[in-house]
Scaffold this motif. Structure first.
Motif, mmCIF file in Angstrom:
data_model
loop_
_atom_site.group_PDB
_atom_site.id
_atom_site.type_symbol
_atom_site.label_atom_id
_atom_site.label_comp_id
_atom_site.label_asym_id
_atom_site.label_seq_id
_atom_site.Cartn_x
_atom_site.Cartn_y
_atom_site.Cartn_z
ATOM 1 N N ILE A 22 0.834 -1.203 0.000
ATOM 2 C CA ILE A 22 0.000 0.000 0.000
ATOM 3 C C ILE A 22 0.869 1.255 0.000
ATOM 4 O O ILE A 22 0.631 2.205 -0.757
ATOM 5 N N TYR A 23 1.919 1.244 0.835
ATOM 6 C CA TYR A 23 2.845 2.389 0.864
ATOM 7 C C TYR A 23 3.540 2.557 -0.480
ATOM 8 O O TYR A 23 3.724 3.696 -0.967
ATOM 9 N N SER A 24 3.917 1.433 -1.104
ATOM 10 C CA SER A 24 4.590 1.499 -2.409
ATOM 11 C C SER A 24 3.672 2.105 -3.462
ATOM 12 O O SER A 24 4.114 2.898 -4.308
ATOM 13 N N LEU A 25 2.387 1.746 -3.412
ATOM 14 C CA LEU A 25 1.436 2.274 -4.389
ATOM 15 C C LEU A 25 1.274 3.779 -4.221
ATOM 16 O O LEU A 25 1.286 4.528 -5.213
ATOM 17 N N PHE A 87 5.140 -7.755 -7.743
ATOM 18 C CA PHE A 87 5.360 -7.937 -6.304
ATOM 19 C C PHE A 87 4.061 -8.318 -5.594
ATOM 20 O O PHE A 87 4.066 -9.119 -4.654
ATOM 21 N N THR A 88 2.939 -7.725 -6.033
ATOM 22 C CA THR A 88 1.643 -8.047 -5.428
ATOM 23 C C THR A 88 1.288 -9.508 -5.650
ATOM 24 O O THR A 88 0.834 -10.204 -4.734
ATOM 25 N N PHE A 89 1.502 -9.993 -6.865
ATOM 26 C CA PHE A 89 1.215 -11.388 -7.187
ATOM 27 C C PHE A 89 2.096 -12.323 -6.362
ATOM 28 O O PHE A 89 1.620 -13.323 -5.791
ATOM 29 N N GLN A 90 3.392 -12.021 -6.273
ATOM 30 C CA GLN A 90 4.307 -12.853 -5.500
ATOM 31 C C GLN A 90 3.926 -12.857 -4.021
ATOM 32 O O GLN A 90 3.990 -13.890 -3.349
ATOM 33 N N LYS A 91 3.522 -11.694 -3.522
ATOM 34 C CA LYS A 91 3.111 -11.595 -2.122
ATOM 35 C C LYS A 91 1.880 -12.453 -1.850
ATOM 36 O O LYS A 91 1.797 -13.153 -0.835
ATOM 37 N N ALA A 92 0.909 -12.394 -2.773
ATOM 38 C CA ALA A 92 -0.312 -13.181 -2.611
ATOM 39 C C ALA A 92 -0.012 -14.673 -2.612
ATOM 40 O O ALA A 92 -0.597 -15.435 -1.826
ATOM 41 N N VAL A 93 0.919 -15.107 -3.472
ATOM 42 C CA VAL A 93 1.289 -16.527 -3.530
ATOM 43 C C VAL A 93 1.932 -16.964 -2.222
ATOM 44 O O VAL A 93 1.607 -18.032 -1.674
ATOM 45 N N ARG A 94 2.853 -16.147 -1.696
ATOM 46 C CA ARG A 94 3.525 -16.497 -0.431
ATOM 47 C C ARG A 94 2.527 -16.552 0.731
ATOM 48 O O ARG A 94 2.607 -17.433 1.584
ATOM 49 N N LEU A 95 1.608 -15.600 0.758
ATOM 50 C CA LEU A 95 0.610 -15.580 1.832
ATOM 51 C C LEU A 95 -0.316 -16.788 1.736
ATOM 52 O O LEU A 95 -0.719 -17.357 2.752
ATOM 53 N N PHE A 96 -0.669 -17.176 0.512
ATOM 54 C CA PHE A 96 -1.522 -18.350 0.325
ATOM 55 C C PHE A 96 -0.820 -19.611 0.824
ATOM 56 O O PHE A 96 -1.422 -20.453 1.496
ATOM 57 N N GLU A 97 0.454 -19.740 0.500
ATOM 58 C CA GLU A 97 1.207 -20.913 0.925
ATOM 59 C C GLU A 97 1.384 -20.963 2.448
ATOM 60 O O GLU A 97 1.488 -22.043 3.030
ATOM 61 N N SER A 98 1.398 -19.812 3.089
ATOM 62 C CA SER A 98 1.580 -19.768 4.544
ATOM 63 C C SER A 98 0.269 -19.924 5.308
ATOM 64 O O SER A 98 0.267 -19.910 6.542
ATOM 65 N N GLY A 99 -0.852 -20.060 4.583
ATOM 66 C CA GLY A 99 -2.143 -20.228 5.250
ATOM 67 C C GLY A 99 -2.790 -18.924 5.674
ATOM 68 O O GLY A 99 -3.726 -18.929 6.486
ATOM 69 N N TYR A 100 -2.314 -17.810 5.128
ATOM 70 C CA TYR A 100 -2.836 -16.495 5.519
ATOM 71 C C TYR A 100 -4.320 -16.363 5.226
ATOM 72 O O TYR A 100 -5.105 -15.931 6.078
ATOM 73 N N PHE A 101 -4.739 -16.736 4.023
ATOM 74 C CA PHE A 101 -6.142 -16.557 3.630
ATOM 75 C C PHE A 101 -7.072 -17.464 4.428
ATOM 76 O O PHE A 101 -8.225 -17.121 4.683
ATOM 77 N N GLN A 102 -6.570 -18.630 4.831
ATOM 78 C CA GLN A 102 -7.368 -19.509 5.692
ATOM 79 C C GLN A 102 -7.590 -18.859 7.054
ATOM 80 O O GLN A 102 -8.689 -18.928 7.621
ATOM 81 N N ARG A 103 -6.553 -18.196 7.589
ATOM 82 C CA ARG A 103 -6.697 -17.517 8.873
ATOM 83 C C ARG A 103 -7.654 -16.337 8.775
ATOM 84 O O ARG A 103 -8.401 -16.051 9.709
ATOM 85 N N VAL A 104 -7.629 -15.641 7.637
ATOM 86 C CA VAL A 104 -8.562 -14.538 7.426
ATOM 87 C C VAL A 104 -10.002 -15.048 7.401
ATOM 88 O O VAL A 104 -10.912 -14.446 7.979
ATOM 89 N N ASN A 105 -10.205 -16.188 6.737
ATOM 90 C CA ASN A 105 -11.538 -16.783 6.687
ATOM 91 C C ASN A 105 -11.997 -17.228 8.075
ATOM 92 O O ASN A 105 -13.180 -17.104 8.424
ATOM 93 N N GLU A 106 -11.055 -17.743 8.874
ATOM 94 C CA GLU A 106 -11.395 -18.142 10.243
ATOM 95 C C GLU A 106 -11.802 -16.928 11.077
ATOM 96 O O GLU A 106 -12.721 -17.003 11.898
ATOM 97 N N LEU A 107 -11.127 -15.807 10.868
ATOM 98 C CA LEU A 107 -11.485 -14.578 11.581
ATOM 99 C C LEU A 107 -12.887 -14.128 11.215
ATOM 100 O O LEU A 107 -13.693 -13.766 12.082
ATOM 101 N N ARG A 108 -13.199 -14.184 9.918
ATOM 102 C CA ARG A 108 -14.551 -13.816 9.464
ATOM 103 C C ARG A 108 -15.596 -14.728 10.086
ATOM 104 O O ARG A 108 -16.657 -14.272 10.543
ATOM 105 N N PHE A 109 -15.261 -16.031 10.149
ATOM 106 C CA PHE A 109 -16.203 -16.997 10.701
ATOM 107 C C PHE A 109 -16.427 -16.762 12.195
ATOM 108 O O PHE A 109 -17.556 -16.826 12.686
ATOM 109 N N LYS A 110 -15.349 -16.455 12.924
ATOM 110 C CA LYS A 110 -15.474 -16.206 14.359
ATOM 111 C C LYS A 110 -16.297 -14.950 14.636
ATOM 112 O O LYS A 110 -17.078 -14.901 15.595
#
Length: 351
Positions: A22-25, A87-110
């Motif tokens: 976001i800062y880079s943009l 860089f955005t695409f690479q960041k999204a891939v790394r976050l997906f592999e680390s389970g980031y989006f799953q944790r975000v979904n868990e937060l929404r569910f909670k």
């Protein structure tokens, strides 16, 4: 207040991986706008607009004809935009592999769980649990499935259900599922010991919770009742009784099947134990209340202590602690609820 602060910092932690991008943009927009401002002398709004349509490749055309220096700025903005996208695409891939989006979904569910109330908690999504959820969904009642098996969790999610993937025997799981605000708890785990453990945990957290439990044997059913289960059902015994009823009373079974597919419902109206309410009430008999004429609903039976009075007449006097079992459409039952007024403390849907 503490819960909201916790959510704030929790959300902040999940947004932190995106702060750099976001800062880079913003930095790219700022430099590009300065570049157009210096080379072309445009207004800041025109400079920012030119950076926007250049980065997003919308292609509306130049704000004004560009000078050679302005075209160099445009090339630099395009290159910067391509690097940012990479860089955005690479960041999204790394976050997906680390389970980031799953944790975000868990937060929404909670967060969703914390807002739910008057829902049904279903522990176990086997064959029995699936049929129960299908019946509950027809009544438009929110339902939370607690299931630890990944395959069954996927099936429940495919059927459009909210699933909490956790061990139902744990107190924290039941609390997270909203036990303190739910309508009832249905326990259909395949293991009788696990069902007993869930009932004990639920009653320990909220003693007044209505629990419907599955039992594989009569011995397990007895122990579940001792643990505090409101209703214990054995699928094998229930199936045997249903088949016997079909053989002996087929018309009655057909009526129940028709009822299940109709707009009519059967509800329990639990009356207050406060004697003063009945002493001050002007109308206490069914005929005085005019239940049949005014609401159109039918009182099938009245439960008093352990006795059941079926098809009560108009002279039947309402008493503290009784439970009225009524049949009718949703509108008719709502009118009946209004006629009973403050005499009613709870309404329970049976069908």
């Amino acid at each position: 207040m503490k819960l909201r602060l916790f959510e704030f910092y929790f959300i902040k932690d999940y947004l932190r991986p995106w702060f750099g991008l976001i800062y880079s943009l913003f930095f790219l927009f700022f430099l590009g706008a300065i570049g157009y401002r210096i080379t072309e002398g445009w207004e800041w709004s025109d400079c920012l607009w030119m950076v926007l349509i250049t980065i997003t490749t919308i292609g509306f055309g130049e704000v004004q004809p560009l000078s050679p220096e302005g075209r160099i700025v445009t090339v630099l903005v395009i290159v910067g935009g391509l690097i940012f996208i990479q860089f955005t695409f690479q960041k999204a891939v790394r976050l997906f592999e680390s389970g980031y989006f799953q944790r975000v979904n868990e937060l929404r569910f909670k967060r969703l769980l914390r807002k739910m109330e008057n829902h049904v908690i279903l522990c176990g999504y086997g064959r029995v649990g699936q049929e129960i959820s299908n019946q509950i969904k027809t009544q438009n009642i929110p339902i939370i499935v607690v299931e630890s098996d990944e395959d069954r969790k996927k099936i429940a999610e495919e059927n459009g259900l909210e699933v909490l993937c956790a061990d139902a025997t744990l107190d924290e799981t039941l609390k997270l599922a909203g036990l303190e605000k739910c309508k009832s708890l249905v326990v259909t785990l395949p293991n009788d010991a696990a069902n007993l453990y869930v009932v004990l945990s639920a009653k320990g957290i909220r003693s007044s919770i209505r629990v419907i439990a599955r039992a594989g044997t009569e011995e397990a059913a007895s122990k579940l009742r001792l643990a505090g289960a409101s209703i214990v059902v054995s699928p094998y015994i229930a199936a045997g009784r249903a088949m016997a009823s079909m053989a002996l009373r087929p018309i009655a079974i057909d009526f129940l099947d028709l009822l299940a597919g109709s707009e009519c419902e059967i509800e329990e109206f639990e009356l207050s134990n406060d004697i003063s309410l009945f002493e001050t009430a002007e109308k206490r008999s069914l005929s005085e209340l005019g239940i049949g004429k005014k609401s159109g609903a039918k009182i099938l039976a009245i439960k008093e202590n352990e006795k059941l009075f079926t098809n009560p007449g108009g002279n039947f006097i309402l008493q503290p602690g009784q439970v009225l079992i009524a049949f009718g459409s949703k509108e008719q039952l709502n009118i009946l609820n209004g006629l009973l007024g403050n005499l009613v403390v709870a309404v329970e849907l049976l069908k």
